[in-house]
Design an enzyme around this catalytic site. Structure first.
Site, short mmCIF file in Angstrom:
data_model
loop_
_atom_site.label_atom_id
_atom_site.label_comp_id
_atom_site.label_asym_id
_atom_site.label_seq_id
_atom_site.Cartn_x
_atom_site.Cartn_y
_atom_site.Cartn_z
N GLY A 1 56.48 45.56 60.87
CA GLY A 1 55.24 44.85 61.16
C GLY A 1 55.12 43.47 60.54
O GLY A 1 54.42 42.61 61.06
N ASP B 1 52.20 43.25 56.47
CA ASP B 1 51.34 42.87 57.59
C ASP B 1 49.88 43.21 57.29
O ASP B 1 48.98 42.41 57.47
CB ASP B 1 51.79 43.53 58.90
CG ASP B 1 52.08 45.02 58.75
OD1 ASP B 1 51.95 45.56 57.63
OD2 ASP B 1 52.45 45.65 59.75
N ASP C 1 46.33 49.19 54.37
CA ASP C 1 45.28 50.12 54.82
C ASP C 1 45.04 51.09 53.66
O ASP C 1 44.30 50.76 52.73
CB ASP C 1 45.78 50.80 56.10
CG ASP C 1 44.75 51.73 56.70
OD1 ASP C 1 43.60 51.73 56.26
OD2 ASP C 1 45.10 52.46 57.65
N PHE D 1 41.51 49.93 64.48
CA PHE D 1 42.96 49.83 64.64
C PHE D 1 43.29 48.57 65.40
O PHE D 1 42.82 48.33 66.51
CB PHE D 1 43.51 51.05 65.38
CG PHE D 1 44.99 51.12 65.31
CD1 PHE D 1 45.63 51.60 64.17
CD2 PHE D 1 45.78 50.67 66.37
CE1 PHE D 1 47.01 51.64 64.09
CE2 PHE D 1 47.17 50.71 66.29
CZ PHE D 1 47.78 51.20 65.14
P1 IMP Z 1 49.11 51.96 54.43
O1 IMP Z 1 50.24 52.64 53.71
O2 IMP Z 1 48.10 52.97 54.93
O3 IMP Z 1 48.46 50.89 53.61
O4 IMP Z 1 49.67 51.25 55.75
C1 IMP Z 1 51.02 51.29 56.06
C2 IMP Z 1 51.32 50.55 57.34
O5 IMP Z 1 50.59 51.10 58.42
C3 IMP Z 1 50.97 49.09 57.38
O6 IMP Z 1 51.88 48.27 56.69
C4 IMP Z 1 51.03 48.86 58.88
O7 IMP Z 1 52.37 48.66 59.29
C5 IMP Z 1 50.46 50.15 59.41
N1 IMP Z 1 49.04 49.97 59.77
C6 IMP Z 1 47.93 50.19 59.02
N2 IMP Z 1 46.80 49.88 59.68
C7 IMP Z 1 47.20 49.43 60.91
C8 IMP Z 1 46.48 48.93 62.08
O8 IMP Z 1 45.25 48.81 62.14
N3 IMP Z 1 47.28 48.57 63.14
C9 IMP Z 1 48.63 48.66 63.13
N4 IMP Z 1 49.33 49.10 62.06
C10 IMP Z 1 48.63 49.49 60.97
MG MG Z 2 53.77 47.51 57.30
#
Ligand code: IMP
Ligand code: MG
Length: 183
Positions: free
Chosen positions: A47, A102, A105, A154
């Site tokens: 991403g 990117d 979350d 999302f």
């Molecule tokens: P986290 O570990 O939950 O912080 O997120 C891990 C990964 O999930 C991020 O680096 C993104 O690649 C993907 N991600 C999280 N939220 C979104 C979204 O709204 N759209 C697309 N990809 C997301």
């Molecule tokens: Mg990512």
């Protein structure tokens, strides 16, 4: 009829112009903070590639770039553990590292990744993300550099995907609900 990617977008959150402004701001902050140094940008695939490509060109200091693929275990007992699918080639001992993301979350993956890179002896590990989604946070992790915020929705585009698609959109937007319900 020809299918245009844009048809699947309900609303644009950040236009290409807006994104360029965010990249410029973050790039200037990093260039200022790392003046005279040569940080290693650790780009978390996939991403972050679009952001990383723009970010590195906005830096006015020396930097190096390397790539990593990590995935979170989804198993019950090992939540928070990451699996390194593709590792860095660079030796990061004594290096100043900036993780390029990117979006943050939950922050769960990043929390473990930061710890892993610190354990390898890097002299510092900072986090640079294009977007921050604070409502989703589960791990105690903060971005040192962030372009902008997004709400609890999302989003796709500018590297971010839905089922591997929409990464090539030049803007960041919210998908139409019909795209999800048709699959
Ligand atoms: P986290 O570990 O939950 O912080 O997120 C891990 C990964 O999930 C991020 O680096 C993104 O690649 C993907 N991600 C999280 N939220 C979104 C979204 O709204 N759209 C697309 N990809 C997301
Ligand atoms: Mg990512």
């Amino acid at each position: 009829m020809k299918h245009e990617l844009k048809q699947d977008i309900q609303k644009v959150i950040y236009s290409p112009r807006h994104i360029a402004g965010m990249v410029k701001k973050v790039g200037a902050e990093i260039s200022r903070d790392y003046a005279g140094k040569c940080p290693l940008l650790v780009v978390v695939l996939k991403g972050s590639v679009v952001f990383a490509a723009d970010l590195m060109r906005s830096l006015t200091i020396d930097c190096e770039v390397d790539f990593m693929i990590v995935s979170s275990y989804v198993g019950t007992q090992s939540v928070g553990q990451i699996q390194v699918v593709q590792d860095l080639r660079a030796d990061i001992a004594g290096r100043e590292v900036i993780i390029v993301e990117d979006i943050i979350d939950s922050g769960v993956t990043l929390f473990s990744l930061k710890k892993l890179l610190e354990e390898r002896g890097s002299s510092s590990v900072k986090i640079c993300t294009l977007l921050d989604k604070p409502s989703g946070r589960k791990a105690d992790i903060k971005a040192d550099y962030a372009g902008g915020k997004v709400g609890d929705e999302f989003i796709v585009g500018y590297g971010l995907d839905y089922n591997e698609k929409y990464r090539n959109l030049p803007f960041v937007g919210v998908l139409k609900e019909s795209v999800y319900s048709h699959k």
